[in-house]
Write a protein that holds these residues in place. Structure first.
Motif, PDB file in Angstrom:
ATOM      1  N   VAL A 187      13.317   7.974  -8.352  1.00  0.00           N
ATOM      2  CA  VAL A 187      12.330   6.913  -8.186  1.00  0.00           C
ATOM      3  C   VAL A 187      11.476   6.885  -9.458  1.00  0.00           C
ATOM      4  CG1 VAL A 187      10.420   6.025  -6.812  1.00  0.00           C
ATOM      5  CG2 VAL A 187      12.323   7.200  -5.692  1.00  0.00           C
ATOM      6  N   VAL A 188      11.795   5.947 -10.334  1.00  0.00           N
ATOM      7  CA  VAL A 188      11.104   5.869 -11.616  1.00  0.00           C
ATOM      8  C   VAL A 188       9.630   5.541 -11.410  1.00  0.00           C
ATOM      9  CG1 VAL A 188      11.013   4.651 -13.829  1.00  0.00           C
ATOM     10  CG2 VAL A 188      13.221   5.191 -12.782  1.00  0.00           C
ATOM     11  N   ASP A 189       9.373   4.620 -10.497  1.00  0.00           N
ATOM     12  CA  ASP A 189       7.997   4.264 -10.163  1.00  0.00           C
ATOM     13  C   ASP A 189       7.938   3.756  -8.738  1.00  0.00           C
ATOM     14  OD1 ASP A 189       5.587   4.355 -12.017  1.00  0.00           O
ATOM     15  OD2 ASP A 189       7.138   3.655 -13.416  1.00  0.00           O
ATOM     16  N   HIS A 190       6.810   4.026  -8.097  1.00  0.00           N
ATOM     17  CA  HIS A 190       6.516   3.523  -6.749  1.00  0.00           C
ATOM     18  C   HIS A 190       5.236   2.708  -6.882  1.00  0.00           C
ATOM     19  CE1 HIS A 190       5.491   4.616  -2.258  1.00  0.00           C
ATOM     20  NE2 HIS A 190       5.461   3.319  -2.506  1.00  0.00           N
ATOM     21  N   VAL A 191       5.368   1.408  -6.698  1.00  0.00           N
ATOM     22  CA  VAL A 191       4.253   0.491  -6.927  1.00  0.00           C
ATOM     23  C   VAL A 191       3.938  -0.246  -5.640  1.00  0.00           C
ATOM     24  CG1 VAL A 191       3.367  -1.376  -8.383  1.00  0.00           C
ATOM     25  CG2 VAL A 191       5.121   0.173  -9.295  1.00  0.00           C
ATOM     26  N   VAL A 192       2.667  -0.395  -5.345  1.00  0.00           N
ATOM     27  CA  VAL A 192       2.219  -1.202  -4.217  1.00  0.00           C
ATOM     28  C   VAL A 192       1.491  -2.416  -4.762  1.00  0.00           C
ATOM     29  CG1 VAL A 192       0.716  -1.305  -2.185  1.00  0.00           C
ATOM     30  CG2 VAL A 192       2.027   0.773  -2.672  1.00  0.00           C
ATOM     31  N   VAL A 193       1.928  -3.598  -4.333  1.00  0.00           N
ATOM     32  CA  VAL A 193       1.302  -4.842  -4.778  1.00  0.00           C
ATOM     33  C   VAL A 193       0.492  -5.405  -3.615  1.00  0.00           C
ATOM     34  CG1 VAL A 193       1.677  -7.189  -5.622  1.00  0.00           C
ATOM     35  CG2 VAL A 193       3.153  -5.319  -6.413  1.00  0.00           C
ATOM     36  N   ARG A 194      -0.773  -5.612  -3.884  1.00  0.00           N
ATOM     37  CA  ARG A 194      -1.663  -6.189  -2.882  1.00  0.00           C
ATOM     38  C   ARG A 194      -2.586  -7.186  -3.585  1.00  0.00           C
ATOM     39  NH1 ARG A 194      -3.181  -1.756  -1.075  1.00  0.00           N
ATOM     40  NH2 ARG A 194      -5.250  -1.562  -2.011  1.00  0.00           N
ATOM     41  N   GLY A 195      -2.432  -8.450  -3.192  1.00  0.00           N
ATOM     42  CA  GLY A 195      -3.197  -9.481  -3.891  1.00  0.00           C
ATOM     43  C   GLY A 195      -2.724  -9.601  -5.318  1.00  0.00           C
ATOM     44  N   ASN A 252      -0.305  -6.909   2.676  1.00  0.00           N
ATOM     45  CA  ASN A 252      -1.511  -7.733   2.761  1.00  0.00           C
ATOM     46  C   ASN A 252      -2.738  -6.896   3.067  1.00  0.00           C
ATOM     47  OD1 ASN A 252       0.030 -10.018   2.301  1.00  0.00           O
ATOM     48  ND2 ASN A 252       0.240 -10.523   4.466  1.00  0.00           N
ATOM     49  N   VAL A 253      -2.533  -5.840   3.863  1.00  0.00           N
ATOM     50  CA  VAL A 253      -3.617  -4.950   4.273  1.00  0.00           C
ATOM     51  C   VAL A 253      -3.363  -3.569   3.697  1.00  0.00           C
ATOM     52  CG1 VAL A 253      -4.824  -3.928   6.235  1.00  0.00           C
ATOM     53  CG2 VAL A 253      -3.923  -6.260   6.405  1.00  0.00           C
ATOM     54  N   GLU A 254      -4.383  -2.957   3.154  1.00  0.00           N
ATOM     55  CA  GLU A 254      -4.232  -1.653   2.528  1.00  0.00           C
ATOM     56  C   GLU A 254      -3.630  -0.636   3.493  1.00  0.00           C
ATOM     57  OE1 GLU A 254      -6.903   1.743   0.187  1.00  0.00           O
ATOM     58  OE2 GLU A 254      -7.844  -0.114   0.925  1.00  0.00           O
ATOM     59  N   GLY A 255      -2.547  -0.008   3.060  1.00  0.00           N
ATOM     60  CA  GLY A 255      -1.931   1.054   3.820  1.00  0.00           C
ATOM     61  C   GLY A 255      -0.838   0.625   4.779  1.00  0.00           C
ATOM     62  N   GLU A 256      -0.660  -0.704   4.998  1.00  0.00           N
ATOM     63  CA  GLU A 256       0.337  -1.120   5.995  1.00  0.00           C
ATOM     64  C   GLU A 256       1.766  -0.831   5.540  1.00  0.00           C
ATOM     65  OE1 GLU A 256       0.615  -5.284   6.871  1.00  0.00           O
ATOM     66  OE2 GLU A 256       0.204  -5.895   4.808  1.00  0.00           O
ATOM     67  N   GLY A 257       1.963  -0.660   4.243  1.00  0.00           N
ATOM     68  CA  GLY A 257       3.301  -0.367   3.746  1.00  0.00           C
ATOM     69  C   GLY A 257       3.497   1.089   3.363  1.00  0.00           C
ATOM     70  N   ALA A 258       2.507   1.934   3.661  1.00  0.00           N
ATOM     71  CA  ALA A 258       2.573   3.329   3.218  1.00  0.00           C
ATOM     72  C   ALA A 258       3.753   4.071   3.840  1.00  0.00           C
ATOM     73  CB  ALA A 258       1.261   4.034   3.545  1.00  0.00           C
ATOM     74  N   LEU A 259       3.927   3.953   5.143  1.00  0.00           N
ATOM     75  CA  LEU A 259       5.011   4.687   5.803  1.00  0.00           C
ATOM     76  C   LEU A 259       6.365   4.246   5.291  1.00  0.00           C
ATOM     77  CD1 LEU A 259       5.991   6.708   7.916  1.00  0.00           C
ATOM     78  CD2 LEU A 259       5.896   4.868   9.620  1.00  0.00           C
ATOM     79  N   ALA A 260       6.566   2.927   5.140  1.00  0.00           N
ATOM     80  CA  ALA A 260       7.847   2.419   4.643  1.00  0.00           C
ATOM     81  C   ALA A 260       8.113   2.934   3.232  1.00  0.00           C
ATOM     82  CB  ALA A 260       7.855   0.894   4.660  1.00  0.00           C
ATOM     83  N   GLY A 261       7.103   2.866   2.367  1.00  0.00           N
ATOM     84  CA  GLY A 261       7.281   3.328   0.997  1.00  0.00           C
ATOM     85  C   GLY A 261       7.601   4.802   0.914  1.00  0.00           C
ATOM     86  N   GLU A 262       6.873   5.613   1.688  1.00  0.00           N
ATOM     87  CA  GLU A 262       7.109   7.058   1.671  1.00  0.00           C
ATOM     88  C   GLU A 262       8.494   7.403   2.227  1.00  0.00           C
ATOM     89  OE1 GLU A 262       3.902   8.498   3.989  1.00  0.00           O
ATOM     90  OE2 GLU A 262       2.360   8.017   2.485  1.00  0.00           O
ATOM     91  N   THR A 263       8.908   6.676   3.269  1.00  0.00           N
ATOM     92  CA  THR A 263      10.210   6.957   3.880  1.00  0.00           C
ATOM     93  C   THR A 263      11.355   6.618   2.935  1.00  0.00           C
ATOM     94  OG1 THR A 263       9.270   6.472   6.065  1.00  0.00           O
ATOM     95  CG2 THR A 263      11.669   6.502   5.890  1.00  0.00           C
ATOM     96  N   VAL A 264      11.262   5.457   2.281  1.00  0.00           N
ATOM     97  CA  VAL A 264      12.310   5.056   1.336  1.00  0.00           C
ATOM     98  C   VAL A 264      12.336   6.009   0.146  1.00  0.00           C
ATOM     99  CG1 VAL A 264      13.077   3.263  -0.246  1.00  0.00           C
ATOM    100  CG2 VAL A 264      12.309   2.644   2.051  1.00  0.00           C
TER     101      VAL A 264
END
Length: 362
Positions: free
Chosen positions: A103-111, A80-92
């Motif tokens: 990892v074929v693609d790493h996508v962040v969906v916001r709005g 919901n907020v920019e960057g709040e999922g960055a650590l989780a995404g990078e760790t996974v």
């Protein structure tokens, strides 16, 4: 769900995620496993933020992915907020790399936009992200839409599919169940109950979807019949081809199954030389899930654990993990020691897909 889909862009796969989960995720981390050209295990966890929680999520998701035979994955982070999922995404992503899962693609969906961490500004990926297209413009979603599937707006909305109904029919089913008696032997009522199940599971009957639903008496007989563990396991085996052979059941029950259960699924198909329904589900499986959800909503609490567990067996067989969890949670809330529900819960925890696992010993 193991489904072959046409993907021309990672955004297309992002659009498929809600159809795989059954609802639109929020503040989540989703890992879509890939086996060559097939979608394999799809996992979702609430978005972790603390480092130790991110590490635990990464270890769990990677282990399940490898256990499912996936060699690649698409990582989707919903925030919901920019960057709040960055650590989780990078760790996974780092854990998958260490475990040799591409990892074929790493996508962040916001709005309504999709972003591509580490790739924005390169390879044509705009820094501002891309707008997610409408569902009807995504070919990969076409099969789901054609089958009448629409993801719920949220997990809470999905819960409503199994919430007890407050209509008069459920009360009539409760009264009819009381007349059958909680302790009455069920073996003698197998013929009527199997006939009821046969009509209920015949999804070719379009009339059922236009207001003609089972009577209170028939609904009560079906619910009551699941106290007979052989009936319960036979219905589960018919719904989930490949779990149990027809030959493991009593001879009289085998005969009733062949007589009453609709043709063209599982071992009922094999006995008639027909092709069994595939693991990808399709329209028939969608309708079966919808009917069992209806039955769960109208089942008295006394019989609900068995009905919910049969539904969970089907949804886990089809790869619908979220609805499986909801069904099992409700079943175990009503009867914490219900053994088949506990077995299925363990299978889901370990991401074990159904096979030769259902037992007629309860």
């Amino acid at each position: 769900m193991t489904t072959t889909i046409r993907i021309t862009d990672p955004v297309d796969l992002v659009k498929v995620v809600p159809y795989q989960l059954g609802y639109h995720p929020e503040r989540s981390i989703v890992l879509v496993g890939l086996r060559r050209k097939q979608v394999g295990l799809v996992q979702r966890l609430d978005l972790p933020t603390l480092p130790r929680d991110c590490a635990a999520a990464a270890e769990l998701m990677s282990r399940h992915l490898r256990g499912d035979g996936c060699t690649a994955a698409v990582l989707v982070v919903y925030e919901n907020v920019e960057g709040e999922g960055a650590l989780a995404g990078e760790t996974v992503a780092a854990r998958l790399h260490d475990d040799r899962v591409q990892v074929v693609d790493h996508v962040v969906v916001r709005g309504d936009r999709a972003f591509f961490p580490g790739q924005s500004g390169r390879d044509g990926r705009p820094v501002a992200g891309v707008v997610l297209p409408p569902d009807d413009q995504v070919p990969a979603v076409a099969d789901y839409v054609a089958h009448g599937r629409q993801p719920a707006s949220s997990r809470e909305a999905l819960d409503e599919r199994l919430a007890p109904s407050d209509d008069r029919l459920r009360e009539r089913v409760r009264v009819a169940s009381m007349r059958l008696g909680a302790m009455r032997p069920v073996r003698g009522s197998r013929p009527k109950a199997m006939a009821d199940w046969g009509a209920f599971l015949d999804v070719r009957d379009e009339a059922w979807f236009t207001g003609r639903v089972p009577s209170a008496a028939a609904t009560a007989r079906m619910c009551h019949s699941l106290r007979d563990l052989q009936v319960r396991d036979l219905i589960s085996a018919w719904l989930c081809p490949g779990t149990l052979d027809l030959g493991v059941f009593d001879a009289d029950l085998q005969a009733l199954a062949i007589q009453h259960l609709p043709p063209g699924r599982g071992w009922s198909a094999e006995s008639e030389g027909r092709e069994a329904v595939g693991e990808d589900g399709g329209l028939d499986s969608d309708r079966l899930v919808e009917r069992l959800c209806w039955l769960a909503r109208h089942t008295p609490d006394l019989h609900a654990p068995a009905v919910l567990t049969v539904l969970a067996a089907l949804t886990w067989h089809l790869g619908e993990g979220t609805l499986t969890r909801i069904a099992l949670d409700r079943a175990l809330a009503l009867e914490p020691g219900y053994r088949l529900a506990l077995l299925l819960e363990r299978m889901v925890d370990l991401a074990i897909r159904p096979g030769q696992v259902l037992s007629s010993t309860g």
